[in-house]
Scaffold this motif. Structure first.
Motif, PDB file in Angstrom:
ATOM      1  N   PHE A 195      39.449  34.806  21.928  1.00  0.00           N
ATOM      2  CA  PHE A 195      38.131  34.554  21.340  1.00  0.00           C
ATOM      3  C   PHE A 195      37.105  35.469  21.979  1.00  0.00           C
ATOM      4  O   PHE A 195      36.174  35.943  21.311  1.00  0.00           O
ATOM      5  CB  PHE A 195      37.745  33.086  21.560  1.00  0.00           C
ATOM      6  CG  PHE A 195      36.341  32.755  21.135  1.00  0.00           C
ATOM      7  CD1 PHE A 195      36.009  32.675  19.790  1.00  0.00           C
ATOM      8  CD2 PHE A 195      35.347  32.528  22.080  1.00  0.00           C
ATOM      9  CE1 PHE A 195      34.709  32.374  19.395  1.00  0.00           C
ATOM     10  CE2 PHE A 195      34.048  32.225  21.700  1.00  0.00           C
ATOM     11  CZ  PHE A 195      33.725  32.147  20.350  1.00  0.00           C
ATOM     12  N   TYR A 196      37.226  35.727  23.272  1.00  0.00           N
ATOM     13  CA  TYR A 196      36.287  36.561  24.012  1.00  0.00           C
ATOM     14  C   TYR A 196      36.778  38.010  24.081  1.00  0.00           C
ATOM     15  O   TYR A 196      37.957  38.256  24.362  1.00  0.00           O
ATOM     16  CB  TYR A 196      36.158  36.068  25.455  1.00  0.00           C
ATOM     17  CG  TYR A 196      35.674  34.656  25.596  1.00  0.00           C
ATOM     18  CD1 TYR A 196      34.318  34.360  25.573  1.00  0.00           C
ATOM     19  CD2 TYR A 196      36.578  33.614  25.769  1.00  0.00           C
ATOM     20  CE1 TYR A 196      33.867  33.054  25.719  1.00  0.00           C
ATOM     21  CE2 TYR A 196      36.145  32.315  25.920  1.00  0.00           C
ATOM     22  CZ  TYR A 196      34.786  32.038  25.891  1.00  0.00           C
ATOM     23  OH  TYR A 196      34.353  30.748  26.035  1.00  0.00           O
ATOM     24  N   LEU A 204      26.426  32.861  18.801  1.00  0.00           N
ATOM     25  CA  LEU A 204      25.059  33.391  18.924  1.00  0.00           C
ATOM     26  C   LEU A 204      24.554  33.277  20.357  1.00  0.00           C
ATOM     27  O   LEU A 204      23.934  34.199  20.890  1.00  0.00           O
ATOM     28  CB  LEU A 204      24.123  32.641  17.977  1.00  0.00           C
ATOM     29  CG  LEU A 204      24.279  32.940  16.481  1.00  0.00           C
ATOM     30  CD1 LEU A 204      23.426  31.985  15.657  1.00  0.00           C
ATOM     31  CD2 LEU A 204      23.907  34.389  16.180  1.00  0.00           C
ATOM     32  N   ARG A 205      24.861  32.162  20.995  1.00  0.00           N
ATOM     33  CA  ARG A 205      24.399  31.963  22.375  1.00  0.00           C
ATOM     34  C   ARG A 205      25.033  32.975  23.336  1.00  0.00           C
ATOM     35  O   ARG A 205      24.402  33.380  24.318  1.00  0.00           O
ATOM     36  CB  ARG A 205      24.718  30.545  22.839  1.00  0.00           C
ATOM     37  CG  ARG A 205      23.938  29.460  22.114  1.00  0.00           C
ATOM     38  CD  ARG A 205      24.230  28.109  22.721  1.00  0.00           C
ATOM     39  NE  ARG A 205      23.647  28.000  24.074  1.00  0.00           N
ATOM     40  CZ  ARG A 205      24.001  27.078  24.952  1.00  0.00           C
ATOM     41  NH1 ARG A 205      24.944  26.193  24.659  1.00  0.00           N
ATOM     42  NH2 ARG A 205      23.430  27.039  26.143  1.00  0.00           N
ATOM     43  N   MET A 206      26.271  33.377  23.059  1.00  0.00           N
ATOM     44  CA  MET A 206      26.916  34.364  23.937  1.00  0.00           C
ATOM     45  C   MET A 206      26.112  35.652  24.005  1.00  0.00           C
ATOM     46  O   MET A 206      26.086  36.328  25.036  1.00  0.00           O
ATOM     47  CB  MET A 206      28.342  34.662  23.452  1.00  0.00           C
ATOM     48  CG  MET A 206      29.343  33.568  23.717  1.00  0.00           C
ATOM     49  SD  MET A 206      31.059  34.135  23.568  1.00  0.00           S
ATOM     50  CE  MET A 206      31.123  34.656  21.864  1.00  0.00           C
ATOM     51  N   PHE A 207      25.464  36.011  22.904  1.00  0.00           N
ATOM     52  CA  PHE A 207      24.694  37.259  22.855  1.00  0.00           C
ATOM     53  C   PHE A 207      23.206  37.052  23.147  1.00  0.00           C
ATOM     54  O   PHE A 207      22.562  37.918  23.729  1.00  0.00           O
ATOM     55  CB  PHE A 207      24.867  37.907  21.476  1.00  0.00           C
ATOM     56  CG  PHE A 207      26.256  38.415  21.230  1.00  0.00           C
ATOM     57  CD1 PHE A 207      26.673  39.645  21.734  1.00  0.00           C
ATOM     58  CD2 PHE A 207      27.172  37.651  20.514  1.00  0.00           C
ATOM     59  CE1 PHE A 207      27.968  40.105  21.515  1.00  0.00           C
ATOM     60  CE2 PHE A 207      28.466  38.103  20.290  1.00  0.00           C
ATOM     61  CZ  PHE A 207      28.864  39.334  20.799  1.00  0.00           C
ATOM     62  N   PRO A 212      23.202  34.336  27.267  1.00  0.00           N
ATOM     63  CA  PRO A 212      24.368  34.166  28.147  1.00  0.00           C
ATOM     64  C   PRO A 212      24.004  33.548  29.490  1.00  0.00           C
ATOM     65  O   PRO A 212      24.816  32.846  30.090  1.00  0.00           O
ATOM     66  CB  PRO A 212      24.890  35.595  28.312  1.00  0.00           C
ATOM     67  CG  PRO A 212      23.718  36.480  27.999  1.00  0.00           C
ATOM     68  CD  PRO A 212      22.950  35.755  26.940  1.00  0.00           C
ATOM     69  N   GLU A 213      22.772  33.799  29.951  1.00  0.00           N
ATOM     70  CA  GLU A 213      22.373  33.246  31.245  1.00  0.00           C
ATOM     71  C   GLU A 213      22.333  31.715  31.202  1.00  0.00           C
ATOM     72  O   GLU A 213      22.670  31.039  32.185  1.00  0.00           O
ATOM     73  CB  GLU A 213      21.014  33.809  31.682  1.00  0.00           C
ATOM     74  CG  GLU A 213      19.819  33.397  30.860  1.00  0.00           C
ATOM     75  CD  GLU A 213      19.726  34.033  29.476  1.00  0.00           C
ATOM     76  OE1 GLU A 213      18.935  33.547  28.651  1.00  0.00           O
ATOM     77  OE2 GLU A 213      20.456  35.032  29.239  1.00  0.00           O
ATOM     78  N   LYS A 214      21.955  31.128  30.062  1.00  0.00           N
ATOM     79  CA  LYS A 214      21.943  29.666  29.944  1.00  0.00           C
ATOM     80  C   LYS A 214      23.363  29.107  29.893  1.00  0.00           C
ATOM     81  O   LYS A 214      23.632  28.042  30.460  1.00  0.00           O
ATOM     82  CB  LYS A 214      21.155  29.245  28.705  1.00  0.00           C
ATOM     83  CG  LYS A 214      19.662  29.509  28.830  1.00  0.00           C
ATOM     84  CD  LYS A 214      18.909  28.946  27.636  1.00  0.00           C
ATOM     85  CE  LYS A 214      17.401  29.187  27.785  1.00  0.00           C
ATOM     86  NZ  LYS A 214      16.640  28.650  26.645  1.00  0.00           N
ATOM     87  N   LEU A 215      24.262  29.817  29.222  1.00  0.00           N
ATOM     88  CA  LEU A 215      25.664  29.396  29.241  1.00  0.00           C
ATOM     89  C   LEU A 215      26.208  29.418  30.667  1.00  0.00           C
ATOM     90  O   LEU A 215      26.943  28.515  31.083  1.00  0.00           O
ATOM     91  CB  LEU A 215      26.505  30.303  28.340  1.00  0.00           C
ATOM     92  CG  LEU A 215      26.303  30.166  26.829  1.00  0.00           C
ATOM     93  CD1 LEU A 215      27.147  31.199  26.091  1.00  0.00           C
ATOM     94  CD2 LEU A 215      26.665  28.763  26.356  1.00  0.00           C
ATOM     95  N   ASN A 216      25.828  30.436  31.423  1.00  0.00           N
ATOM     96  CA  ASN A 216      26.306  30.529  32.800  1.00  0.00           C
ATOM     97  C   ASN A 216      25.697  29.440  33.682  1.00  0.00           C
ATOM     98  O   ASN A 216      26.370  28.938  34.602  1.00  0.00           O
ATOM     99  CB  ASN A 216      26.004  31.916  33.377  1.00  0.00           C
ATOM    100  CG  ASN A 216      26.941  32.974  32.824  1.00  0.00           C
ATOM    101  OD1 ASN A 216      28.015  32.656  32.309  1.00  0.00           O
ATOM    102  ND2 ASN A 216      26.547  34.230  32.924  1.00  0.00           N
TER     103      ASN A 216
END
Length: 320
Positions: A179-180, A129-132, A135-139
């Motif tokens: 996965f990606y 869910l976070r990937m979509f 994504p800016e927070k993951l980065n």
């Protein structure tokens, strides 16, 4: 040449002649081979409560077991795992002890991968869910992780450049596919994979990128990040050395490709055929190949199968 020198020249895809180098990312079969518990099964949670003498003995024992494994199986490199001792000081201490006992005979590396691996079952839904959604927070997290990796590398470099390189061990792929999706990989992984590789190179280190599974949809993106080698070229994921060479060319070293599943459950004939196939395909270009399993020598793999693999490497793993 020393084992270390042969390994480095192979990482640089230079012809070396003679025996193809070999190593294992991890050799877990130390109890069967040496009657000694592997580091991953030892408990160091009371490290800070140990006397200095106890700590010294633990470090010496770890270093000795790494070296005995490398000597017995002809490994040219040692992947150093400080085991609950991630600081620069403790990593340096273990590497110093290995160097003290073996000189510059072996290429030494440690883990240092800030990129997002496949999440485990407990976190996969949330991470997906976070990937979509963010994504800016993951980065932002990836940037912090990358900065921490490069800071550790710089600290180790200032302490004498005992290491030769880093193994980047975040897994990206299942056996069927990554996965990606490629566009997600480009957004969430590539900038930080390239950034950490460039940073390690700037400090004079070599970089080996590990991921098993089916890397074919993303292997060009991985190669474009500039690692010196890609490990483990996993046949269980449908990945072959000729196919990877077709996709990325001949200027990145390839490591691995002996089918771990066959070593564990296949017949003797199947194992021998796969080992010889891997050697034949890996040696085809005359350079840039390091012989290894398609993952590691893991707990449960019969020791005699791994030793058969090494026996066939000693017999047939020579460049003409």
């Amino acid at each position: 040449m020393t084992n270390r020198e042969r390994f480095i020249r192979t990482l640089k895809c230079e012809p070396i002649g003679g025996q193809v180098p070999t190593f294992e990312l991890v050799f877990f079969l130390t109890m069967e081979a040496f009657g000694r518990v592997h580091f991953s099964q030892r408990i160091f949670s009371q490290w800070d409560q140990m006397s200095r003498r106890e700590q010294v003995l633990h470090i010496k024992d770890q270093a000795d077991l790494y070296i005995q494994t490398a000597k017995r199986y002809g490994h040219s490199a040692i992947f150093v795992q400080p085991n609950e001792m991630p600081s620069a000081e403790k990593t340096q201490w273990l590497c110093e002890e290995i160097r003290e006992q073996s000189g510059d005979e072996y290429f030494l590396m440690v883990h240092g991968d800030p990129t997002w691996a496949i999440p485990d079952g407990d976190t996969m839904v949330d991470f997906s869910l976070r990937m979509f959604q963010e994504p800016e927070k993951l980065n932002e997290e990836s940037q912090r992780r990358m900065d921490a990796c490069l800071e550790l590398a710089a600290q180790l470099d200032q302490k004498g450049h005992l290491l030769d390189g880093f193994g980047l061990c975040s897994d990206y792929c299942f056996n069927t596919n990554p996965f990606y999706a490629p566009e997600q990989f480009e957004e969430l992984v590539v900038p930080y994979l390239k950034g950490v590789i460039d940073g390690y190179h700037d400090l004079g280190y070599y970089v080996i990128k590990h991921t098993d599974g089916n890397i074919l949809p993303i292997v060009k993106q991985m190669a474009a990040c500039g690692p010196d080698a890609i490990h483990s070229i996993d046949p269980q994921g449908g990945v072959s050395i000729p196919k990877v060479r077709e996709l990325i060319g001949e200027n990145i070293c390839l490591i691995g490709n002996v089918n771990c599943a066959l070593l564990q459950t296949g017949t003797d004939e199947e194992c021998d055929a796969d080992i010889l196939r891997s050697l034949r395909e890996g040696m085809a270009t005359g350079r840039g190949y390091i012989f290894a399993t398609s993952n590691c020598a893991y707990t449960g793999m019969p020791l005699e199968r791994y030793e058969r693999m090494i026996e066939l490497w000693r017999q047939h793993g020579h460049y003409a």
